[in-house]
Design a protein around this motif. Sequence first.
Motif, PDB file in Angstrom:
ATOM      1  N   UNK A   5      49.916  29.366  26.145  1.00 17.82           N
ATOM      2  CA  UNK A   5      49.140  29.255  27.513  1.00 17.82           C
ATOM      3  C   UNK A   5      49.540  31.081  27.945  1.00 17.82           C
ATOM      4  N   UNK A   6      48.017  30.617  28.733  1.00 16.96           N
ATOM      5  CA  UNK A   6      47.393  32.437  28.710  1.00 16.96           C
ATOM      6  C   UNK A   6      47.570  32.514  30.235  1.00 16.96           C
ATOM      7  N   UNK A   7      48.153  33.348  30.709  1.00 18.81           N
ATOM      8  CA  UNK A   7      47.528  33.637  31.875  1.00 18.81           C
ATOM      9  C   UNK A   7      46.874  34.616  32.744  1.00 18.81           C
ATOM     10  N   UNK A   8      45.802  34.361  33.622  1.00 15.45           N
ATOM     11  CA  UNK A   8      44.555  35.154  34.273  1.00 15.45           C
ATOM     12  C   UNK A   8      45.086  35.225  35.565  1.00 15.45           C
ATOM     13  N   UNK A   9      46.483  36.625  35.250  1.00 12.74           N
ATOM     14  CA  UNK A   9      46.527  37.005  36.854  1.00 12.74           C
ATOM     15  C   UNK A   9      45.477  38.540  36.865  1.00 12.74           C
ATOM     16  N   UNK A  10      44.685  38.249  38.817  1.00 11.60           N
ATOM     17  CA  UNK A  10      43.912  38.762  38.856  1.00 11.60           C
ATOM     18  C   UNK A  10      44.031  38.739  40.537  1.00 11.60           C
ATOM     19  N   UNK A  11      43.815  40.405  40.851  1.00 11.14           N
ATOM     20  CA  UNK A  11      43.427  40.648  42.848  1.00 11.14           C
ATOM     21  C   UNK A  11      43.723  41.921  42.939  1.00 11.14           C
ATOM     22  N   UNK A  12      43.653  42.003  44.195  1.00  9.95           N
ATOM     23  CA  UNK A  12      44.052  43.203  44.955  1.00  9.95           C
ATOM     24  C   UNK A  12      44.820  44.120  44.890  1.00  9.95           C
ATOM     25  N   UNK A  13      44.382  46.084  44.493  1.00 10.19           N
ATOM     26  CA  UNK A  13      46.307  45.996  44.583  1.00 10.19           C
ATOM     27  C   UNK A  13      46.585  45.919  45.123  1.00 10.19           C
ATOM     28  N   UNK A  14      46.562  46.188  46.832  1.00  8.17           N
ATOM     29  CA  UNK A  14      47.021  45.681  47.754  1.00  8.17           C
ATOM     30  C   UNK A  14      46.703  44.698  48.964  1.00  8.17           C
ATOM     31  N   UNK A  15      47.482  44.086  49.876  1.00 13.07           N
ATOM     32  CA  UNK A  15      46.824  43.084  50.095  1.00 13.07           C
ATOM     33  C   UNK A  15      46.182  44.000  51.758  1.00 13.07           C
ATOM     34  N   UNK A  69      39.141  38.292  48.151  1.00  9.61           N
ATOM     35  CA  UNK A  69      39.148  38.131  46.205  1.00  9.61           C
ATOM     36  C   UNK A  69      39.751  36.900  46.013  1.00  9.61           C
ATOM     37  N   UNK A  70      40.731  36.379  46.691  1.00 11.37           N
ATOM     38  CA  UNK A  70      41.181  34.838  46.164  1.00 11.37           C
ATOM     39  C   UNK A  70      40.487  33.542  45.166  1.00 11.37           C
ATOM     40  N   UNK A  71      38.939  33.691  46.513  1.00 18.32           N
ATOM     41  CA  UNK A  71      38.455  32.822  46.328  1.00 18.32           C
ATOM     42  C   UNK A  71      37.597  33.046  44.979  1.00 18.32           C
ATOM     43  N   UNK A  72      36.680  34.632  45.005  1.00 18.21           N
ATOM     44  CA  UNK A  72      35.785  34.955  43.311  1.00 18.21           C
ATOM     45  C   UNK A  72      36.710  35.192  42.670  1.00 18.21           C
ATOM     46  N   UNK A  95      45.872  32.902  38.400  1.00 26.54           N
ATOM     47  CA  UNK A  95      46.718  33.625  39.757  1.00 26.54           C
ATOM     48  C   UNK A  95      46.834  34.566  40.338  1.00 26.54           C
ATOM     49  N   UNK A  96      46.615  34.452  41.804  1.00 25.77           N
ATOM     50  CA  UNK A  96      46.673  35.911  42.329  1.00 25.77           C
ATOM     51  C   UNK A  96      47.456  36.870  42.655  1.00 25.77           C
ATOM     52  N   UNK A  97      47.158  38.388  42.334  1.00 25.30           N
ATOM     53  CA  UNK A  97      48.818  38.791  42.896  1.00 25.30           C
ATOM     54  C   UNK A  97      47.782  39.631  43.367  1.00 25.30           C
ATOM     55  N   UNK A 117      48.204  38.770  23.094  1.00 26.03           N
ATOM     56  CA  UNK A 117      48.895  38.919  24.392  1.00 26.03           C
ATOM     57  C   UNK A 117      49.027  37.265  25.241  1.00 26.03           C
ATOM     58  N   UNK A 118      50.125  36.952  26.119  1.00 24.25           N
ATOM     59  CA  UNK A 118      50.041  35.543  26.066  1.00 24.25           C
ATOM     60  C   UNK A 118      49.154  35.345  27.796  1.00 24.25           C
ATOM     61  N   UNK A 119      49.143  36.636  28.440  1.00 27.33           N
ATOM     62  CA  UNK A 119      48.170  36.703  29.756  1.00 27.33           C
ATOM     63  C   UNK A 119      47.804  38.274  29.974  1.00 27.33           C
ATOM     64  N   UNK A 120      47.281  38.235  31.106  1.00 28.82           N
ATOM     65  CA  UNK A 120      46.418  39.684  31.628  1.00 28.82           C
ATOM     66  C   UNK A 120      46.637  40.047  32.977  1.00 28.82           C
ATOM     67  N   UNK A 121      47.173  41.114  33.310  1.00 28.35           N
ATOM     68  CA  UNK A 121      46.892  41.294  35.042  1.00 28.35           C
ATOM     69  C   UNK A 121      46.283  41.967  35.525  1.00 28.35           C
ATOM     70  N   UNK A 122      45.054  41.599  35.961  1.00 32.21           N
ATOM     71  CA  UNK A 122      44.383  42.607  36.198  1.00 32.21           C
ATOM     72  C   UNK A 122      43.564  43.385  37.629  1.00 32.21           C
TER      73      UNK A 122
END
Lengths: 340, 340, 340, 340
Positions: free
Chosen positions: B99-109, B118-121, B129-131, B296-301
């Motif tokens: 299972x591959x995680x694609x975690x994305x979101x802004x540096x800071x809220x 950003x979450x919707x995009x 997932x949202x970071x 890798x099992x995922x990325x956080x971008x």
Amino acid sequence: MVVLLRSNPNEKQLENLVHWLESRNIEVHPTVGASQTILGLIGDTSTLDIDLIRALDIVEDVVRIQEPYKNANRKFHPDDTVVTVGGKNSTPTKIGGGNFAMIAGPCSVESEAQICDVAAAVKTAGATMLRGGAFKPRTSPYAFQGMRAEGIRLLLEAQEKTGLPIVTEIMDADQLPLFEDVDMIQVGARNMQNFELLKKLGHTDKPILLKRGLSSTIEELLMSAEYIMAGGNQNVVLCERGIRTFETVTRNTLDIAAVPVLHGRTHLPVVIDPSHATGVARLVAPLSLAATAAGADGLIIEVHNDPAHALCDGPQSLTPDAFAALSKQVDALRGAMATV
Amino acid sequence: MVVLLRSNPNEKQLENLVHWLESRNIEVHPTVGASQTILGLIGDTSTLDIDLIRALDIVEDVVRIQEPYKNANRKFHPDDTVVTVGGKNSTPTKIGGGNFAMIAGPCSVESEAQICDVAAAVKTAGATMLRGGAFKPRTSPYAFQGMRAEGIRLLLEAQEKTGLPIVTEIMDADQLPLFEDVDMIQVGARNMQNFELLKKLGHTDKPILLKRGLSSTIEELLMSAEYIMAGGNQNVVLCERGIRTFETVTRNTLDIAAVPVLHGRTHLPVVIDPSHATGVARLVAPLSLAATAAGADGLIIEVHNDPAHALCDGPQSLTPDAFAALSKQVDALRGAMATV
Amino acid sequence: MVVLLRSNPNEKQLENLVHWLESRNIEVHPTVGASQTILGLIGDTSTLDIDLIRALDIVEDVVRIQEPYKNANRKFHPDDTVVTVGGKNSTPTKIGGGNFAMIAGPCSVESEAQICDVAAAVKTAGATMLRGGAFKPRTSPYAFQGMRAEGIRLLLEAQEKTGLPIVTEIMDADQLPLFEDVDMIQVGARNMQNFELLKKLGHTDKPILLKRGLSSTIEELLMSAEYIMAGGNQNVVLCERGIRTFETVTRNTLDIAAVPVLHGRTHLPVVIDPSHATGVARLVAPLSLAATAAGADGLIIEVHNDPAHALCDGPQSLTPDAFAALSKQVDALRGAMATV
Amino acid sequence: MVVLLRSNPNEKQLENLVHWLESRNIEVHPTVGASQTILGLIGDTSTLDIDLIRALDIVEDVVRIQEPYKNANRKFHPDDTVVTVGGKNSTPTKIGGGNFAMIAGPCSVESEAQICDVAAAVKTAGATMLRGGAFKPRTSPYAFQGMRAEGIRLLLEAQEKTGLPIVTEIMDADQLPLFEDVDMIQVGARNMQNFELLKKLGHTDKPILLKRGLSSTIEELLMSAEYIMAGGNQNVVLCERGIRTFETVTRNTLDIAAVPVLHGRTHLPVVIDPSHATGVARLVAPLSLAATAAGADGLIIEVHNDPAHALCDGPQSLTPDAFAALSKQVDALRGAMATV
């Protein structure tokens, strides 16, 4: 701070940048050259994140002219800071400005007899402060984590018996109440960038011994001191204890140049921990002498009291006799240096 | 563990060592060679401090045969761990075991509009997932420290609107009550050896994203995971995010070999953070593809939503469009790898 | 050397290994424990590649008991080596075994007046040898590469006028004929593992100043000395000049512990180059004192003669006056250390 | 280049600096701001030593706007360089600009049967070039130094039998005559800054495989390429093979980001050596795939032919079967990447 723009910057983006800077009370002085436009920024640039500006499409590079630390900066505080440790339940001692700290004691507090015996021995041998670990940061969760609250209690007994001020490590702000009668709080290398802890220590009035992280730059060390000082607590002593490099023959690599480099940049005292820097008892004496010759304001040295059974003392610990001999050598060296 | 003794060891010291080991329920099997005596130690040697034994006068060297981690060790748990994140107020997603995680979101809220947009995009672009940072570890005390509690609240709004599980960083255990509805708690690189925090997270049942410290070895990363797991919490995902080296052209050096090395040693999932590893947006796509190819099992971008005003987004952030394009490339690559 | 076998090793492979070792005149002494078989290897194991053996399927680990260097090893040569430099066209001077070398001179030879003036000045100030670069290793092919043959000629003039022995860097073995009257040949950090050059220098009888590579371990430095010594030339002086780490505030990080570590492992003299280690003139004095206190056998220091025009002198160069003052401090320190 | 002056610079020194710059055909454009004067330097600043200028008392900092490499710089040569290897006694093959090199072979040439068998096997498995060491840089003078001239002769036999172009390492310029029929000359990591060797290779027309030094920055690698190219030889292929860091679980740390970073800065092809980067056979496949996904122009992989007796093959070597399987995976990956 100076911002070097790329040639022919997008005007809209440049306007955005200037507005954003001005909204932060930074004056922007452009100087337009033949091939390059440069923005000189006047004001409190310490709050600007240099990486963010450098990332803009229109920016070629950013150069910080002023160091981002203020309270710790020697430019604004030219005189050496002298930190006084102890005095409440112990004999006060000074560090910095010509006052040399000789801090000694065991890696971990293990028993009343052990800590009191070592304390008496190092006092006789010339120590001005007692060190000893109650809360121990250990790589493995299965390793001995220190005697914790009971360890602090035993340190306070040794403090009472010898009058030596004590320094011991804190690992979490919720341990602070236990440190009420501790003379100086140590922040270990692994917590040098535990910013929440640093902020809370900034609101105390205890002297703090701040150890450099294994892979922290000197500027980062000063910024961590700044976290404490920004909260109001100016009693910070910096400690170089070795950095992590590719060389494995010593546990870490003592960055001896940190002593004069830090003395140039900050007014805070700088002490050296040769025991943890090398992890080898045989190297403690030559590195202590080197640190003294480089101008350090003190040493923090591991001493154990019973070599025959000292399985839990680190390989870097000296016997009290070896410490006493070293103490005399350090004194002789300081004497010689004072005359030249 | 095997202890190599020096030739002609002091008998009294050897007896002390053997007694001390046996008092810790370690069986000692000596094998006496012509020029060298060797002690084989059988039992739970994970609690022994190898440096302490190595320091004894009678010891030449010590070799650890077993890794000092147990819960995290693939030898004892051969199957991949699959960590499920979310499900309470969000759509559950899995990491590990294919299972591959694609975690994305802004540096800071930064604001409700920002994080929700950003979450919707990123959801549309393929994120699972949202970071987003609410508590921000910053080198300078004068830099923006994040929106803190209010940032968590805004992340929970984005969670509600999109159904994406959220991950955000904790900086001190006293912030834990705020993380009640957060799906996954991130421990940042600077806190990887904040052992008191790790212990407390070990007593929760939240999935933990544990980032490797800037100068931490792979074994130290596994030992920090072990701190969490020893407390009962087995839901740990490891994250390689670049280590500190002499090379300055990238902010850190991504240790891509960490992916297959960790997969050999542990059953825990491993994700890669190419944004912080390099600090350069242009490098995020090639390193994301490299990480995927390495297994890798995922990325956080990092993804931001408004390049024109995104002065506070890091130089390492992608636009949603660039993230969507990358997401497709990663999928194509994973497809190709599944067929060979 | 001790080879730890995995449990239940493949018998055919084990037989192959034993035969291969015996064919290299290594005696193999197996000691069979309950859970582990260990092979003790007796004989000249210095030619065995530890990595190759460790890679075998049947091998768990390999531990080298003996250091792989012989000529350089203090175990076999317990007395300090004293290297005599000069005597043919210069006043001979000694390094090691209590003899302290004070080597000074400009970064590059630039003109007859420059090198002769500096030579005279540093001699007056206490130097025992003259340094100066004729062949310059430069990162850029477009930078000044030194005066080369003409630079050597000018150094020899300064040698004749002052009687100071000279040391200068070689960059390729085909330059050797030019070094006929040079008193000591320097191998620079970048050539520390130029093994073909080391072999050729091993067949000369010139003293060699061998600088540690920027990222070379102490064991690698000793192995490079061994290359020279294996050819017959025992006149090797080791030089620590800073290693490459993540810290950028100094050009390199002076590994001060290298002094006592090397003194423990080898009988060869050890000198320190504080000028290149830091790249900052202000740091040369404190690091020179630190090196002296740590027990170094000498210093090699950059001195230029005309600060107003010295654009080509490095930022790390001292004026002759500063060097003279430092020289006195070093003497005072050595005096103090001799009495404790 | 931009020079930031300190406030109130000494006028005489400033005049000296300007004259010195102008004497080097650099135009100096001062822009005087309220608190800071800045000198913009126009002209060929690549010959200026930035450290020397930065060291002047009147200079606060220097910022290089242009990279100091020209021939290797993508700004001046936007199109990818395609290096053709072989053609004289072998089948020519291309590297770069979409042409992928698959270079395989043993660590060392050991015998005619060994090298010819491996050559045939890797050719069948998809290799486009044969590698094999004749001159071996070994840390120990007592270790096998390679078959040297005889090794080259055997490589040429394998070249003749298979038509594969061969690449092998040179260790000293006086070995050049032996390389007459070698298709590509490798400069090893330890010789990356052996500038005399680089200069001599610049006067040949042979393709050069230039490996990055263990502790060399990317800019230093490009400057070493520039040494070769400045002599006229533009056929340089760069090779990332791992850098030295604190992590010891792999022999070196593969800097995977070097691939896209180099592709941004230079038009030269970039290949990856996963075998030496890790020293572990199990890691070669995942890192080869990662390198391919990151955009590398080729791979150089160690393959041995007889695992049962391959005691002298490195732990990082693959069997021909494993190499054939990897070769197929790399092809599949490249196919998938071409479609997205």
